[in-house]
Design a protein around this motif. Structure first.
Motif, PDB file in Angstrom:
ATOM      1  N   ALA A   1       0.859  -1.214  -0.012  1.00 52.65           N
ATOM      2  CA  ALA A   1       0.017  -0.108   0.145  1.00 52.65           C
ATOM      3  C   ALA A   1       1.047   1.251   0.044  1.00 52.65           C
ATOM      4  O   ALA A   1       0.396   2.223  -0.370  1.00 52.65           O
ATOM      5  CB  ALA A   1      -0.814   0.105   1.273  1.00 52.65           C
ATOM      6  N   VAL A   2       2.110   1.282   0.445  1.00 49.67           N
ATOM      7  CA  VAL A   2       2.988   2.356   0.669  1.00 49.67           C
ATOM      8  C   VAL A   2       3.225   2.894  -0.696  1.00 49.67           C
ATOM      9  O   VAL A   2       3.422   4.247  -0.733  1.00 49.67           O
ATOM     10  CB  VAL A   2       4.208   2.151   1.640  1.00 49.67           C
ATOM     11  CG1 VAL A   2       4.901   0.767   1.132  1.00 49.67           C
ATOM     12  CG2 VAL A   2       5.175   3.064   1.363  1.00 49.67           C
TER      13      VAL A   2
ATOM     14  N   ILE B   1       1.037   7.552  -1.410  1.00 47.60           N
ATOM     15  CA  ILE B   1       1.544   8.983  -1.698  1.00 47.60           C
ATOM     16  C   ILE B   1       1.148   9.449  -3.060  1.00 47.60           C
ATOM     17  O   ILE B   1       0.692  10.252  -3.518  1.00 47.60           O
ATOM     18  CB  ILE B   1       2.972   8.937  -1.427  1.00 47.60           C
ATOM     19  CG1 ILE B   1       3.073   8.734   0.218  1.00 47.60           C
ATOM     20  CG2 ILE B   1       3.635  10.107  -1.755  1.00 47.60           C
ATOM     21  CD1 ILE B   1       4.617   8.621   0.728  1.00 47.60           C
TER      22      ILE B   1
ATOM     23  N   GLN C   1      -0.975   8.217  -5.005  1.00 49.04           N
ATOM     24  CA  GLN C   1      -2.633   8.332  -5.048  1.00 49.04           C
ATOM     25  C   GLN C   1      -3.070   9.803  -4.504  1.00 49.04           C
ATOM     26  O   GLN C   1      -3.748  10.559  -5.303  1.00 49.04           O
ATOM     27  CB  GLN C   1      -3.342   7.209  -4.486  1.00 49.04           C
ATOM     28  CG  GLN C   1      -3.300   6.015  -5.133  1.00 49.04           C
ATOM     29  CD  GLN C   1      -3.915   4.838  -4.394  1.00 49.04           C
ATOM     30  OE1 GLN C   1      -4.297   5.138  -3.129  1.00 49.04           O
ATOM     31  NE2 GLN C   1      -4.094   3.727  -5.052  1.00 49.04           N
ATOM     32  N   TYR C   2      -2.476  10.350  -3.503  1.00 50.32           N
ATOM     33  CA  TYR C   2      -2.726  11.445  -2.919  1.00 50.32           C
ATOM     34  C   TYR C   2      -2.373  12.674  -3.866  1.00 50.32           C
ATOM     35  O   TYR C   2      -3.042  13.468  -4.113  1.00 50.32           O
ATOM     36  CB  TYR C   2      -1.769  11.696  -1.642  1.00 50.32           C
ATOM     37  CG  TYR C   2      -2.079  12.991  -1.042  1.00 50.32           C
ATOM     38  CD1 TYR C   2      -3.006  13.506  -0.479  1.00 50.32           C
ATOM     39  CD2 TYR C   2      -0.983  13.831  -1.313  1.00 50.32           C
ATOM     40  CE1 TYR C   2      -3.276  14.807   0.020  1.00 50.32           C
ATOM     41  CE2 TYR C   2      -0.831  15.235  -0.701  1.00 50.32           C
ATOM     42  CZ  TYR C   2      -2.100  15.582  -0.090  1.00 50.32           C
ATOM     43  OH  TYR C   2      -2.131  17.019   0.437  1.00 50.32           O
TER      44      TYR C   2
ATOM     45  N   TRP D   1     -13.323  -0.500   6.695  1.00 42.19           N
ATOM     46  CA  TRP D   1     -13.304  -0.026   8.341  1.00 42.19           C
ATOM     47  C   TRP D   1     -12.140   0.308   9.143  1.00 42.19           C
ATOM     48  O   TRP D   1     -12.155   1.218   9.841  1.00 42.19           O
ATOM     49  CB  TRP D   1     -14.523  -0.881   9.013  1.00 42.19           C
ATOM     50  CG  TRP D   1     -15.005  -0.482  10.373  1.00 42.19           C
ATOM     51  CD1 TRP D   1     -14.017  -0.188  11.548  1.00 42.19           C
ATOM     52  CD2 TRP D   1     -16.378   0.159  10.506  1.00 42.19           C
ATOM     53  NE1 TRP D   1     -15.092   0.252  12.499  1.00 42.19           N
ATOM     54  CE2 TRP D   1     -16.406   0.376  11.864  1.00 42.19           C
ATOM     55  CE3 TRP D   1     -17.622   0.167   9.823  1.00 42.19           C
ATOM     56  CZ2 TRP D   1     -17.413   0.961  12.549  1.00 42.19           C
ATOM     57  CZ3 TRP D   1     -18.444   0.379  10.543  1.00 42.19           C
ATOM     58  CH2 TRP D   1     -18.724   0.926  11.780  1.00 42.19           C
ATOM     59  N   ASN D   2     -11.374  -0.647   8.751  1.00 45.55           N
ATOM     60  CA  ASN D   2     -10.007  -0.751   9.412  1.00 45.55           C
ATOM     61  C   ASN D   2      -8.671   0.013   9.104  1.00 45.55           C
ATOM     62  O   ASN D   2      -7.972   0.307   9.608  1.00 45.55           O
ATOM     63  CB  ASN D   2      -9.451  -1.998  10.006  1.00 45.55           C
ATOM     64  CG  ASN D   2     -10.490  -2.891  10.816  1.00 45.55           C
ATOM     65  OD1 ASN D   2     -11.572  -2.494  11.462  1.00 45.55           O
ATOM     66  ND2 ASN D   2     -10.116  -4.192  11.033  1.00 45.55           N
TER      67      ASN D   2
ATOM     68  N   PHE E   1      -6.370   2.655   8.024  1.00 46.47           N
ATOM     69  CA  PHE E   1      -5.974   4.142   8.681  1.00 46.47           C
ATOM     70  C   PHE E   1      -5.088   4.891   7.704  1.00 46.47           C
ATOM     71  O   PHE E   1      -5.323   6.115   7.735  1.00 46.47           O
ATOM     72  CB  PHE E   1      -5.204   3.710   9.958  1.00 46.47           C
ATOM     73  CG  PHE E   1      -4.649   4.742  10.605  1.00 46.47           C
ATOM     74  CD1 PHE E   1      -5.275   5.738  11.450  1.00 46.47           C
ATOM     75  CD2 PHE E   1      -3.161   4.730  10.653  1.00 46.47           C
ATOM     76  CE1 PHE E   1      -4.740   6.867  11.646  1.00 46.47           C
ATOM     77  CE2 PHE E   1      -2.490   6.092  11.181  1.00 46.47           C
ATOM     78  CZ  PHE E   1      -3.284   6.767  11.909  1.00 46.47           C
ATOM     79  N   LEU E   2      -4.205   4.061   6.964  1.00 45.61           N
ATOM     80  CA  LEU E   2      -3.257   4.823   6.293  1.00 45.61           C
ATOM     81  C   LEU E   2      -3.667   5.681   5.345  1.00 45.61           C
ATOM     82  O   LEU E   2      -3.415   6.825   5.058  1.00 45.61           O
ATOM     83  CB  LEU E   2      -2.096   3.790   5.578  1.00 45.61           C
ATOM     84  CG  LEU E   2      -1.002   4.352   4.859  1.00 45.61           C
ATOM     85  CD1 LEU E   2      -0.030   5.088   5.581  1.00 45.61           C
ATOM     86  CD2 LEU E   2      -0.243   3.315   4.026  1.00 45.61           C
TER      87      LEU E   2
ATOM     88  N   PHE F   1      -5.662   8.540   6.582  1.00 42.44           N
ATOM     89  CA  PHE F   1      -4.845   9.505   7.315  1.00 42.44           C
ATOM     90  C   PHE F   1      -4.013  10.351   6.465  1.00 42.44           C
ATOM     91  O   PHE F   1      -3.579  11.433   6.356  1.00 42.44           O
ATOM     92  CB  PHE F   1      -3.909   8.632   8.050  1.00 42.44           C
ATOM     93  CG  PHE F   1      -2.918   9.229   8.995  1.00 42.44           C
ATOM     94  CD1 PHE F   1      -3.265   9.804  10.133  1.00 42.44           C
ATOM     95  CD2 PHE F   1      -1.598   9.206   8.891  1.00 42.44           C
ATOM     96  CE1 PHE F   1      -2.570  10.549  10.645  1.00 42.44           C
ATOM     97  CE2 PHE F   1      -0.685   9.733   9.680  1.00 42.44           C
ATOM     98  CZ  PHE F   1      -1.132  10.599  10.709  1.00 42.44           C
ATOM     99  N   ILE F   2      -3.704   9.927   5.194  1.00 39.99           N
ATOM    100  CA  ILE F   2      -3.092  10.524   4.299  1.00 39.99           C
ATOM    101  C   ILE F   2      -3.800  11.440   3.352  1.00 39.99           C
ATOM    102  O   ILE F   2      -3.423  12.682   3.151  1.00 39.99           O
ATOM    103  CB  ILE F   2      -2.038   9.620   3.127  1.00 39.99           C
ATOM    104  CG1 ILE F   2      -0.887   8.920   4.122  1.00 39.99           C
ATOM    105  CG2 ILE F   2      -1.590  10.269   1.935  1.00 39.99           C
ATOM    106  CD1 ILE F   2       0.103   7.841   3.091  1.00 39.99           C
TER     107      ILE F   2
ATOM    108  N   THR G   1     -11.227   5.594  12.511  1.00 38.70           N
ATOM    109  CA  THR G   1      -9.895   5.319  12.977  1.00 38.70           C
ATOM    110  C   THR G   1      -9.232   6.489  12.904  1.00 38.70           C
ATOM    111  O   THR G   1      -8.248   6.850  13.834  1.00 38.70           O
ATOM    112  CB  THR G   1      -9.348   4.425  11.775  1.00 38.70           C
ATOM    113  OG1 THR G   1      -9.473   4.790  10.575  1.00 38.70           O
ATOM    114  CG2 THR G   1      -9.569   2.832  11.939  1.00 38.70           C
TER     115      THR G   1
ATOM    116  N   LEU H   1     -10.360   8.775  15.920  1.00 38.07           N
ATOM    117  CA  LEU H   1      -9.902   8.211  17.368  1.00 38.07           C
ATOM    118  C   LEU H   1      -8.258   8.495  17.497  1.00 38.07           C
ATOM    119  O   LEU H   1      -7.859   8.860  18.548  1.00 38.07           O
ATOM    120  CB  LEU H   1      -9.840   6.694  17.507  1.00 38.07           C
ATOM    121  CG  LEU H   1     -11.129   5.986  17.838  1.00 38.07           C
ATOM    122  CD1 LEU H   1     -11.276   4.220  17.770  1.00 38.07           C
ATOM    123  CD2 LEU H   1     -11.508   6.178  19.279  1.00 38.07           C
ATOM    124  N   TYR H   2      -7.711   8.353  16.402  1.00 38.65           N
ATOM    125  CA  TYR H   2      -6.113   8.781  16.480  1.00 38.65           C
ATOM    126  C   TYR H   2      -6.063  10.282  16.929  1.00 38.65           C
ATOM    127  O   TYR H   2      -5.310  10.603  17.802  1.00 38.65           O
ATOM    128  CB  TYR H   2      -5.575   8.396  15.359  1.00 38.65           C
ATOM    129  CG  TYR H   2      -4.017   9.083  15.043  1.00 38.65           C
ATOM    130  CD1 TYR H   2      -2.849   8.418  15.883  1.00 38.65           C
ATOM    131  CD2 TYR H   2      -3.908  10.434  14.696  1.00 38.65           C
ATOM    132  CE1 TYR H   2      -1.552   9.108  15.947  1.00 38.65           C
ATOM    133  CE2 TYR H   2      -2.736  10.784  14.542  1.00 38.65           C
ATOM    134  CZ  TYR H   2      -1.617  10.179  15.055  1.00 38.65           C
ATOM    135  OH  TYR H   2      -0.203  10.777  15.198  1.00 38.65           O
TER     136      TYR H   2
END
Lengths: 293, 294
Positions: A134-135, A139, A141-142, A222-223, A225-226, A229-230, A241, A244-245
């Motif tokens: 995914a890594v 980026i 994709q962003y 649902w789970n 985060f990455l 987050f990005i 997720t 909550l962070y």
């Protein structure tokens, strides 16, 4: 799955159990594993019922009296942003899993039931996606989403999670096992077109397998985060997720906020655990038997 | 399976997947490779139009990534953490799957559901729960065991525990499902020959499970190398985790904090390459081993 397993077990086991006592050690080992896995969930359930004072003073496993206050406080937090996060999560996970299941099922059907030029190449290409971490994707994709002005939008989280190579693989296996060629052939003799065969014959037969694919995708999104987050900057679009962070990052040094964080954590895992317990028989990692019994 | 002659239909059915593949997989990968070979060049004082240009620099960014000591420390941390997670998580998953399958346990259904339950808990929530359980002021574990779970060395174990807790159930289910598909007669034959349950597990079940074990190991390697959620979520609770604790955290910092997209792209390709090398290396070792045995 559970039904199949217990059914088989009772049939095969009835004759065999005689003379072979239940092992105390295996049972104990499994129960230790079960307790280890349940412990944090039970702990947060109890911690979420405690008022700020009780959290640090009362015994770990005694219920508190502040659950409703905690929930009320959480929902009042920043004008109810927690509700928004919950709604967003439902939108990302529900919408994403629905689209993902549809794309996977149709692709799996085409790969399983047609022979055409390039079939193996297309399948290998799609499946190769499993190996791409995914890594490498998140980026660029962003950056690409920012170029078209869609970073920090619902689309930026929803669209990249629709293609799921493993689901296509599962759908292909399931379609091969669940759709008889004779049925398609009969449909063709009756003059049905390929689109009609797909939508009226193949898809209904694939529904049980599609439920399984939907569930796994739902949990995966649902789970996640990455990616959110990005992608996201506006906390009104956050899923639970990331929400909550940020709650933890803001409140880690303020024990007064711990109740809020723990209640948030508890409420964010309840829906998934409920889904998980009610859909027991669909949680299977092998679809080759062709039917979820 | 039908012969060709259905015209464009199979291609039409595969169009959505191929469009998504192109837009969200192929193009981003290509863009990462492009970025990884470029860098901003500043001429003069860097003022005015055209003073900052993006130029092709070949493998410079990769060389820089390989020479980065902080990144190497990150690799070592993740290597230790990953080895721990892989061995403990997959070992427990195998043990639980074999125990569940042995037909000699009580409460098997309860145990199976309980062990699979953490799969339904998001990584952020799991880390948060364990993080609070590690805190001296809240932890019931600390009442029994006087260990600083968030110390400089212990934090790796504490984090590995979160990953093991979250992952053991899913891997157990994969292995258990494979075991249930094996015809029971096979074990009966071994039993008639006088094999014990343990011997059946070691000599019959584990060899049959081998492909599933390989598959779960490869997926776990890929996931572990990219560890990000657990250390990022645990960071607010302790000062022993740096912002570059794992290679992926370094990528995130380069891209979004320091704004060096080129380094971030190069490092993410290095991470992908290492995870591919490890996955295929593992497959090779396993296959080599299997051939020698056979």
């Amino acid at each position: 799955m559970a039904a199949t397993v217990s059914h088989r077990r009772s049939r095969a086991g009835s004759g065999r159990l005689i003379g072979r006592p239940v092992g105390a050690v295996p049972t104990a080992l499994l129960l230790i594993g079960a307790i280890y896995c349940l412990f944090p969930v039970v702990w947060v359930l109890i911690a979420a019922t405690k008022s700020p004072g009780e959290l640090f003073s009362t015994a770990t496993l005694s219920f508190g009296t502040g659950f409703l206050d905690n929930v009320a406080e959480l929902f009042a937090y920043r004008d109810g942003v927690f509700w928004l996060w919950a709604g967003n999560t439902l939108l990302y996970a529900g919408g994403g899993a629905l689209l993902s299941t549809a794309v996977s099922a149709v692709s799996g059907y085409a790969l399983a039931k047609y022979r055409f030029r390039g079939r193996d190449a297309i399948f290998n290409l799609l499946i190769g996606g499993i190996l791409v971490p995914a890594v490498v994707l998140a980026i660029p994709q962003y950056l690409l989403f920012s170029k078209i002005g869609l970073a920090d939008s619902y689309w930026a989280v929803l669209l990249p999670q629709i293609l799921h190579p493993y689901s296509i693989y599962l759908a292909r296996i399931y379609a091969a096992a669940a759709i008889p060629d004779s049925l398609l052939e009969a449909g063709r003799i009756d003059g049905a077109g390929e689109w009609r065969l797909m939508s009226r014959v193949a898809m209904p037969l694939m529904v049980p397998g599609m439920v399984t694919i939907f569930l796994f995708q739902f949990v995966a999104i649902w789970n996640n985060f990455l990616l959110p987050f990005i992608m996201l900057g506006d906390d009104g679009k956050f899923p639970l997720t990331v929400g909550l962070y940020t709650l933890l990052a803001a409140g880690a040094n303020q024990p007064a906020l711990y109740n809020l964080i723990l209640t948030g954590a508890f409420l964010s895992i309840v829906p998934l655990i409920a889904l998980f317990l009610t859909m027991q028989r669909y949680w299977r990692t092998d679809l080759s038997s062709g039917a979820v019994k | 399976m039908k012969r060709s002659g259905r015209g464009p239909w199979p291609y039409l059915f595969l169009t959505p997947a191929m469009v998504l593949f192109t837009l969200f997989l192929a193009v981003p990968i290509g863009y990462t490779v492009y970025l990884a070979t470029r860098r901003t060049k500043v001429s003069g004082l860097g003022l005015g139009k055209g003073a900052r240009r993006e130029v092709f620099v070949g493998f410079d960014n990769f060389a820089a990534a390989l020479a980065d000591t902080e990144l190497w420390r990150g690799w070592l941390r993740v290597l230790g953490y990953g080895a721990l997670v892989l061995v403990v998580m997959l070992g427990l998953a195998l043990l639980f799957a074999l125990l569940l399958d042995s037909a000699r346990v009580r409460l098997a259904r309860f145990s199976r559901i309980a062990i699979f339950l953490p799969y339904a808990v998001p990584g952020v929530a799991a880390t948060l729960l364990w993080g609070f359980l590690y805190l001296p002021s809240l932890s019931p574990i600390r009442d029994v065991l006087d260990v600083d779970f968030l110390g400089a060395t212990t934090v790796t174990y504490s984090m590995a525990n979160v990953a093991v807790w979250g992952g053991v159930g899913f891997n157990m289910l994969v292995l258990y499902t494979t075991l249930r598909a094996i015809p029971r007669d096979l074990y009966e034959a071994a039993r008639l020959d006088g094999a014990s349950e343990l011997q059946i597990a070691l000599r019959v079940k584990i060899p049959i499970l081998a492909p599933a074990i390989v598959l779960t190991t490869v997926f776990s390697i890929i996931a572990t190398i990219q560890v990000f959620t657990e250390p990022t979520t645990l960071r607010p609770l302790t000062n022993t985790i740096s912002s570059t604790w794992s290679p992926l955290m370094k990528v995130y910092r380069d891209a979004f904090v320091t704004g060096d997209l080129y380094s971030a792209a190069a490092t993410s390709i290095v991470i992908a390459a290492i995870s591919l090398v490890l996955s295929f290396g593992f497959l090779r070792v396993v296959r080599h081993h299997a051939f020698r045995e056979g």
